[in-house]
Scaffold this motif. Sequence first.
Motif, PDB file in Angstrom:
ATOM      1  N   GLU A  57     105.558-115.371   7.292  1.00 47.43           N
ATOM      2  CA  GLU A  57     104.290-114.397   6.892  1.00 47.43           C
ATOM      3  C   GLU A  57     103.348-114.806   8.023  1.00 47.43           C
ATOM      4  OE1 GLU A  57     101.833-114.760   3.017  1.00 47.43           O
ATOM      5  OE2 GLU A  57     103.943-113.864   2.685  1.00 47.43           O
ATOM      6  N   ALA A  58     103.279-115.901   8.540  1.00 42.41           N
ATOM      7  CA  ALA A  58     102.179-116.219   9.600  1.00 42.41           C
ATOM      8  C   ALA A  58     102.464-115.720  11.072  1.00 42.41           C
ATOM      9  CB  ALA A  58     102.103-117.930   9.760  1.00 42.41           C
ATOM     10  N   VAL A  59     103.787-115.122  11.061  1.00 40.40           N
ATOM     11  CA  VAL A  59     103.918-114.425  12.332  1.00 40.40           C
ATOM     12  C   VAL A  59     103.911-112.989  12.260  1.00 40.40           C
ATOM     13  CG1 VAL A  59     105.758-114.067  14.077  1.00 40.40           C
ATOM     14  CG2 VAL A  59     105.376-116.377  13.057  1.00 40.40           C
ATOM     15  N   ALA A  60     104.408-112.292  10.991  1.00 43.36           N
ATOM     16  CA  ALA A  60     104.857-110.996  10.952  1.00 43.36           C
ATOM     17  C   ALA A  60     104.290-110.202   9.860  1.00 43.36           C
ATOM     18  CB  ALA A  60     106.477-110.612  10.744  1.00 43.36           C
ATOM     19  N   SER A  61     103.142-110.903   9.089  1.00 41.86           N
ATOM     20  CA  SER A  61     102.384-110.016   8.088  1.00 41.86           C
ATOM     21  C   SER A  61     101.651-109.178   8.848  1.00 41.86           C
ATOM     22  CB  SER A  61     101.820-110.961   7.059  1.00 41.86           C
ATOM     23  OG  SER A  61     100.870-111.586   7.862  1.00 41.86           O
ATOM     24  N   THR A  62     101.028-108.298   8.076  1.00 45.50           N
ATOM     25  CA  THR A  62      99.928-107.192   8.844  1.00 45.50           C
ATOM     26  C   THR A  62      98.920-108.166   9.344  1.00 45.50           C
ATOM     27  OG1 THR A  62     100.588-105.418   7.296  1.00 45.50           O
ATOM     28  CG2 THR A  62      98.616-105.283   8.445  1.00 45.50           C
ATOM     29  N   GLN A  63      98.193-108.990   8.554  1.00 48.81           N
ATOM     30  CA  GLN A  63      97.129-109.630   9.154  1.00 48.81           C
ATOM     31  C   GLN A  63      97.463-110.592  10.343  1.00 48.81           C
ATOM     32  OE1 GLN A  63      93.736-109.378   8.147  1.00 48.81           O
ATOM     33  NE2 GLN A  63      93.573-110.441  10.091  1.00 48.81           N
ATOM     34  N   ALA A  64      98.591-111.140  10.215  1.00 47.66           N
ATOM     35  CA  ALA A  64      99.098-112.066  11.328  1.00 47.66           C
ATOM     36  C   ALA A  64      99.192-111.137  12.692  1.00 47.66           C
ATOM     37  CB  ALA A  64     100.427-112.633  10.935  1.00 47.66           C
ATOM     38  N   LEU A  65      99.934-109.988  12.406  1.00 46.56           N
ATOM     39  CA  LEU A  65     100.052-109.082  13.469  1.00 46.56           C
ATOM     40  C   LEU A  65      99.015-108.578  14.097  1.00 46.56           C
ATOM     41  CD1 LEU A  65     102.819-106.355  13.492  1.00 46.56           C
ATOM     42  CD2 LEU A  65     100.824-106.036  14.852  1.00 46.56           C
ATOM     43  N   LEU A  66      97.880-108.335  13.463  1.00 47.83           N
ATOM     44  CA  LEU A  66      96.721-108.028  13.668  1.00 47.83           C
ATOM     45  C   LEU A  66      95.783-108.831  14.531  1.00 47.83           C
ATOM     46  CD1 LEU A  66      94.398-105.560  13.937  1.00 47.83           C
ATOM     47  CD2 LEU A  66      93.478-106.506  11.847  1.00 47.83           C
ATOM     48  N   THR A  67      95.881-110.082  14.015  1.00 42.91           N
ATOM     49  CA  THR A  67      95.293-111.485  14.638  1.00 42.91           C
ATOM     50  C   THR A  67      95.798-111.525  16.048  1.00 42.91           C
ATOM     51  OG1 THR A  67      94.875-112.505  12.564  1.00 42.91           O
ATOM     52  CG2 THR A  67      94.941-113.908  14.597  1.00 42.91           C
ATOM     53  N   GLU A  68      97.106-111.376  16.264  1.00 43.19           N
ATOM     54  CA  GLU A  68      97.746-111.607  17.522  1.00 43.19           C
ATOM     55  C   GLU A  68      97.308-110.393  18.515  1.00 43.19           C
ATOM     56  OE1 GLU A  68     100.002-113.186  20.731  1.00 43.19           O
ATOM     57  OE2 GLU A  68      98.989-113.967  18.954  1.00 43.19           O
ATOM     58  N   ALA A  69      97.433-109.125  17.824  1.00 47.42           N
ATOM     59  CA  ALA A  69      97.082-108.038  18.678  1.00 47.42           C
ATOM     60  C   ALA A  69      95.552-108.156  19.161  1.00 47.42           C
ATOM     61  CB  ALA A  69      97.228-106.633  17.733  1.00 47.42           C
ATOM     62  N   ARG A  70      94.487-108.605  18.237  1.00 50.57           N
ATOM     63  CA  ARG A  70      93.311-108.747  18.899  1.00 50.57           C
ATOM     64  C   ARG A  70      93.182-109.938  20.079  1.00 50.57           C
ATOM     65  NH1 ARG A  70      90.246-108.665  12.964  1.00 50.57           N
ATOM     66  NH2 ARG A  70      90.086-106.439  12.486  1.00 50.57           N
ATOM     67  N   ARG A  71      93.937-111.083  19.910  1.00 48.21           N
ATOM     68  CA  ARG A  71      94.022-112.065  20.876  1.00 48.21           C
ATOM     69  C   ARG A  71      94.529-111.642  22.241  1.00 48.21           C
ATOM     70  NH1 ARG A  71      96.748-114.952  23.580  1.00 48.21           N
ATOM     71  NH2 ARG A  71      98.850-113.899  22.809  1.00 48.21           N
TER      72      ARG A  71
ATOM     73  N   THR B 187      94.685-108.512  23.185  1.00 46.18           N
ATOM     74  CA  THR B 187      93.760-107.425  23.790  1.00 46.18           C
ATOM     75  C   THR B 187      92.650-107.760  24.264  1.00 46.18           C
ATOM     76  OG1 THR B 187      93.435-106.388  21.697  1.00 46.18           O
ATOM     77  CG2 THR B 187      95.241-105.598  22.786  1.00 46.18           C
ATOM     78  N   GLY B 188      92.138-108.913  23.599  1.00 44.66           N
ATOM     79  CA  GLY B 188      90.674-109.236  23.531  1.00 44.66           C
ATOM     80  C   GLY B 188      89.806-108.413  23.042  1.00 44.66           C
ATOM     81  N   VAL B 189      90.346-107.436  22.149  1.00 45.38           N
ATOM     82  CA  VAL B 189      89.161-106.461  21.336  1.00 45.38           C
ATOM     83  C   VAL B 189      89.164-107.088  19.910  1.00 45.38           C
ATOM     84  CG1 VAL B 189      89.162-104.147  20.465  1.00 45.38           C
ATOM     85  CG2 VAL B 189      90.036-104.646  22.623  1.00 45.38           C
ATOM     86  N   ASP B 190      88.007-107.842  19.524  1.00 43.83           N
ATOM     87  CA  ASP B 190      87.782-108.518  18.432  1.00 43.83           C
ATOM     88  C   ASP B 190      87.578-107.382  17.206  1.00 43.83           C
ATOM     89  OD1 ASP B 190      87.896-110.929  19.666  1.00 43.83           O
ATOM     90  OD2 ASP B 190      85.793-111.079  19.898  1.00 43.83           O
ATOM     91  N   ASP B 191      87.372-106.249  17.389  1.00 46.97           N
ATOM     92  CA  ASP B 191      87.173-105.339  16.273  1.00 46.97           C
ATOM     93  C   ASP B 191      88.501-104.185  16.096  1.00 46.97           C
ATOM     94  OD1 ASP B 191      86.561-103.882  18.453  1.00 46.97           O
ATOM     95  OD2 ASP B 191      84.847-102.925  17.462  1.00 46.97           O
ATOM     96  N   LEU B 192      89.564-104.555  16.988  1.00 44.80           N
ATOM     97  CA  LEU B 192      90.417-103.673  16.856  1.00 44.80           C
ATOM     98  C   LEU B 192      91.177-103.507  15.543  1.00 44.80           C
ATOM     99  CD1 LEU B 192      92.650-102.146  18.789  1.00 44.80           C
ATOM    100  CD2 LEU B 192      94.190-104.274  18.545  1.00 44.80           C
ATOM    101  N   THR B 193      91.452-102.365  14.824  1.00 43.66           N
ATOM    102  CA  THR B 193      92.173-102.240  13.556  1.00 43.66           C
ATOM    103  C   THR B 193      93.809-102.141  13.576  1.00 43.66           C
ATOM    104  OG1 THR B 193      91.974 -99.931  13.395  1.00 43.66           O
ATOM    105  CG2 THR B 193      90.320-100.966  12.853  1.00 43.66           C
ATOM    106  N   ILE B 194      94.293-102.439  12.540  1.00 38.79           N
ATOM    107  CA  ILE B 194      95.808-102.173  12.730  1.00 38.79           C
ATOM    108  C   ILE B 194      96.106-100.843  12.857  1.00 38.79           C
ATOM    109  CG2 ILE B 194      95.914-101.813  10.048  1.00 38.79           C
ATOM    110  CD1 ILE B 194      98.523-103.816  12.479  1.00 38.79           C
ATOM    111  N   ASP B 195      95.305 -99.904  12.364  1.00 41.45           N
ATOM    112  CA  ASP B 195      95.748 -98.518  12.786  1.00 41.45           C
ATOM    113  C   ASP B 195      95.567 -98.134  14.195  1.00 41.45           C
ATOM    114  OD1 ASP B 195      96.522 -97.932  10.296  1.00 41.45           O
ATOM    115  OD2 ASP B 195      94.378 -96.998   9.682  1.00 41.45           O
TER     116      ASP B 195
END
Length: 401
Positions: A276-290, A292-300
């Motif tokens: 869950e710490a790797v592949a949940s929606t929030q975990a995925l979004l956290t990694e995506a922001r890290r 890309t460097g875009v702190d306000d990136l949304t999952i959509d």
Amino acid sequence: MPRSQGSGAPIASPAAAAVFTTVLTRGPASRVDVCRLTGLSSAAVTKAARPLIEAGYLRELAPTGRTAPGAGRPASPLAIAPEREYFVGIKITGDDLIGVVTDLGSRIVTSRHRPVPGFDVRTDASTTSMEPADVVAAIAALTTELLDEHPGFRERTHRLGVAISGDVDRGTGTVRYSPFLGWRDVPLAALLDEATGLTTTLENDVKALAVAEHWFGEGVGTSSFALVTVGTGIGSAFVVNGGLVSGAFGVSGEIGHVPIGVDGPRCHCGATGCLEAVASTQALLTEARRATGVDDLTIDQAVDLARSGDQVLRKVFAIAGRAIGLGLAVVANLLGPERLVVSGEGLDAYDLFEESIREAFSAQAYGSAGRCGLTIRPLPFEEWARGAATVAVQCMVSASG
């Protein structure tokens, strides 16, 4: 509010419970088919069915076909009477209450949504703590709205099923821990009994969905079945030898907290490397922001960019997909299910996961365990609420027997 005093189906023995459940989940069915599916004798099936027919829970349909000469009258299949009783099902999410009324056959006849108290739809974030008393009052109000939609609902509804994520003790009706609501040791069933006047059954949401799928969905007819859900959390539920695995202490199927990496990120549960710490929606979004460097990136936005070919984000989704595939292989290897169904709101981006999920699953599933295959079954939250109602039906059967 006084508790509803509905008598429920007249199920006085294990044989009656077996007959009723078989007709409910596999009917219409002839007595011969019921005998075959339950292992009961013809006389036992007839004895068990009679009071259920007299009370209006089962009915005999018109005879079908003709029997051989001298073999007696044509068979009259047994079927449930779906309008005999109704059930309310409520799914609690971090921001929404989804309520349904189902008939005895778990067919949704009406549904409604209501925001969870403390959730601000303008900012899409929880602005205050979600107090149990406020949520109970909202569920009671939603239940009233649902039952007022049809004159027959209130008179014929005696049970409420509630599904919530986290560690749930179904026996005592207690939410022991729900991380998304911030609750610990909340006696939710008792509070809802008092607030609604209905007999409340509380269950973990993934287990409730698995019960509905086993009785009325992809798992019908299986003795071994697994459901895995991917989204805000990652969970699973297992059916073994025809029964839901609840665990000795009410915890089972927590695939989201199986470690898939020694040095993985820390999970909200306090452990490290959890799926869950790797592949949940929030975990995925956290990694995506890290990444890309875009702190306000949304999952959509992350999904749209990945679909448009952004290689950085495609890699993020691929890593999450591999983790999910490894988790599915764990389920297959440990349980060996006939069917393995994957659902959850995270499947909205399944096209970005699919290749890495299937590659990891195929590589890690041991031998014939991988033959169960993967069924991808996106389900709206109304189906989760239906699962809660189905658990209430299940409790009516077990409480009567």
